[in-house]
Design a protein around this motif. Structure first.
Motif, PDB file in Angstrom:
ATOM      1  N   GLN A 197       0.944  -1.146   0.087  1.00  0.00           N
ATOM      2  CA  GLN A 197       0.044   0.070  -0.012  1.00  0.00           C
ATOM      3  C   GLN A 197       0.948   1.439   0.176  1.00  0.00           C
ATOM      4  O   GLN A 197       0.356   2.361  -0.080  1.00  0.00           O
ATOM      5  N   SER A 231       2.399  -1.303   8.097  1.00  0.00           N
ATOM      6  CA  SER A 231       2.067  -0.139   7.501  1.00  0.00           C
ATOM      7  C   SER A 231       2.320  -0.503   5.845  1.00  0.00           C
ATOM      8  O   SER A 231       2.197   0.590   5.023  1.00  0.00           O
ATOM      9  N   ARG A 278      -1.081  -3.451   4.680  1.00  0.00           N
ATOM     10  CA  ARG A 278      -2.218  -2.814   5.047  1.00  0.00           C
ATOM     11  C   ARG A 278      -2.291  -1.189   5.314  1.00  0.00           C
ATOM     12  O   ARG A 278      -1.319  -0.967   5.368  1.00  0.00           O
ATOM     13  N   SER A 279      -3.594  -0.951   5.174  1.00  0.00           N
ATOM     14  CA  SER A 279      -3.480   0.663   5.422  1.00  0.00           C
ATOM     15  C   SER A 279      -5.010   0.817   5.759  1.00  0.00           C
ATOM     16  O   SER A 279      -5.935  -0.108   6.037  1.00  0.00           O
ATOM     17  N   ASP A 280      -5.463   2.091   5.892  1.00  0.00           N
ATOM     18  CA  ASP A 280      -6.936   2.437   6.345  1.00  0.00           C
ATOM     19  C   ASP A 280      -7.674   1.795   5.294  1.00  0.00           C
ATOM     20  O   ASP A 280      -8.739   1.282   5.617  1.00  0.00           O
ATOM     21  N   LEU A 281      -7.520   1.941   3.917  1.00  0.00           N
ATOM     22  CA  LEU A 281      -8.312   1.635   2.892  1.00  0.00           C
ATOM     23  C   LEU A 281      -8.356  -0.151   2.935  1.00  0.00           C
ATOM     24  O   LEU A 281      -9.471  -0.330   2.660  1.00  0.00           O
ATOM     25  N   THR A 282      -7.277  -0.776   3.183  1.00  0.00           N
ATOM     26  CA  THR A 282      -7.533  -2.370   3.376  1.00  0.00           C
ATOM     27  C   THR A 282      -8.292  -2.606   4.485  1.00  0.00           C
ATOM     28  O   THR A 282      -8.972  -3.689   4.273  1.00  0.00           O
ATOM     29  N   ASP A 283      -8.017  -2.080   5.519  1.00  0.00           N
ATOM     30  CA  ASP A 283      -8.958  -2.224   6.524  1.00  0.00           C
ATOM     31  C   ASP A 283     -10.448  -2.195   6.371  1.00  0.00           C
ATOM     32  O   ASP A 283     -11.294  -2.939   7.105  1.00  0.00           O
ATOM     33  N   GLU A 284     -10.705  -1.133   5.490  1.00  0.00           N
ATOM     34  CA  GLU A 284     -12.005  -1.100   5.283  1.00  0.00           C
ATOM     35  C   GLU A 284     -12.705  -1.910   4.052  1.00  0.00           C
ATOM     36  O   GLU A 284     -13.654  -2.630   4.076  1.00  0.00           O
ATOM     37  N   ASP A 328      -5.906   2.698  -4.013  1.00  0.00           N
ATOM     38  CA  ASP A 328      -6.426   4.201  -4.026  1.00  0.00           C
ATOM     39  C   ASP A 328      -5.965   4.621  -5.296  1.00  0.00           C
ATOM     40  O   ASP A 328      -4.703   5.070  -5.732  1.00  0.00           O
TER      41      ASP A 328
END
Length: 327
Positions: free
Chosen positions: A102, A275, A278-284, A291
């Motif tokens: 990511q 980091s 994974r990222s905030d986007l993959t967590d979602e 992105d």
């Protein structure tokens, strides 16, 4: 008679040949190193076989991988995102189908004792990259440009993946532009290191899964199954199995790295799992999602600094969500 018939049926089923597997070739950037442990572990754990695939790993530089993908010589590639953008800008029909990393993991590394703490400090110094087509060469150009320097201000040396870290450790060069993960390896060998992350000035992506436009169009089912297995491989590794993945890798693919395991565990826990994968986007939305806006920013910056002539449209070569492939 019914009992005998059942036994006969079981025997016949046992003797039946296994269903044929799709044989796919994955060409990985660089060489066989433990940093690709999730993929190796995924193969050994049967995640790809469960989806009807037999995977062969081969290796090359990023630019060669993308040329091979475009020509249909290999099915999938695992190059750095910067190199993919350069290939797309040059018109190669390549497609990112899984944004595995990511963020970028490129970095300029130098011994702390050298006093090199920034790209500005590289003036008149020797700096190594793996090839002129490597993503790290692109990062070097942008890093120098942002410090009002150019390639003419440094002595660029080409050193292959297997020797570039040792070249820094043995003072063959003053700095290398390679991977932030090698900082842990150097520190494990007792070398204090200064590091400048490429992602700080060139937001980008590390290794991503690519295929050809033709394969994506003609066989989306194969592409979807492949990306599902990649996702499962990384999910399994992150789910408390970092050491197990490294053990599998060192036993079957990279036995000479066994002494580096403690440093690698730290690198995986503090960087990869924290980091990079994974990222905030993959967590979602799940691992491998892209992105598109960040991809476009990466392309625009490369064009701004003249690394590529014009930025391609990210939506034209990046699949936003691998789960939608073939849907």
């Amino acid at each position: 008679m019914r009992y005998l018939s059942a036994i006969t049926a079981v025997a016949m089923l046992s003797a039946a040949p296994a269903l044929a597997q799709d044989k796919v070739v994955l060409q990985i950037d660089g060489a066989a190193v433990p940093f690709y442990a999730p993929l190796y572990a995924g193969v050994e754990n049967g995640f790809f076989a469960d989806r009807g695939m037999e995977v062969e790993f081969i290796y090359a530089g990023a630019s060669d991988i993308l040329t091979n993908i475009a020509a249909g010589n290999v099915d999938f590639g695992f190059p750095n995102g910067d190199a993919v953008i350069a290939a797309a800008a040059n018109g190669l029909p390549v497609r990112v189908v899984h944004t595995t990393y990511q963020r970028g993991i490129g970095a300029m590394l130098a011994k702390a004792e050298s006093g090199i703490e920034s790209y500005a400090d590289l003036k008149d110094k020797s700096v190594a990259v793996t090839s002129y087509g490597s993503p790290n060469y692109l990062q070097l150009q942008v890093g120098l440009s942002q410090s009002d320097l150019s390639l003419d201000d440094v002595n660029v040396e080409l050193i292959d993946t297997g020797a570039i870290v040792q070249a820094l450790q043995s003072d063959q060069v003053d700095a290398i532009v390679f991977s932030e993960l090698r900082k842990y390896v150097l520190e494990g060998n007792g070398v204090d290191v200064n590091m400048v992350l490429s992602n700080d000035f060139l937001p980008s992506f590390g290794n991503v899964v690519v295929t050809s436009a033709a394969l994506l169009e003609d066989n989306p089912d194969l592409v979807r199954r492949f990306t599902e297995a990649v996702t499962q491989s990384y999910e399994w590794t992150m789910d408390g199995n970092i050491e197990a993945a490294l053990d599998i890798t060192m036993q079957n693919y990279t036995p000479t790295w066994i002494d580096q395991k403690p440093a690698l565990v730290i690198a995986f826990e503090q960087t990869f799992a924290a980091s990079v994968w994974r990222s905030d986007l993959t967590d979602e939305k799940g691992l491998g999602v892209a992105d598109i806006g960040a991809w476009q920013t990466n392309a625009d910056i490369l064009a701004e600094y003249g690394v590529i002539e014009a930025a391609p449209n990210a939506a034209d070569f990046v699949v936003e969500d691998p789960k939608t492939i073939g849907g």
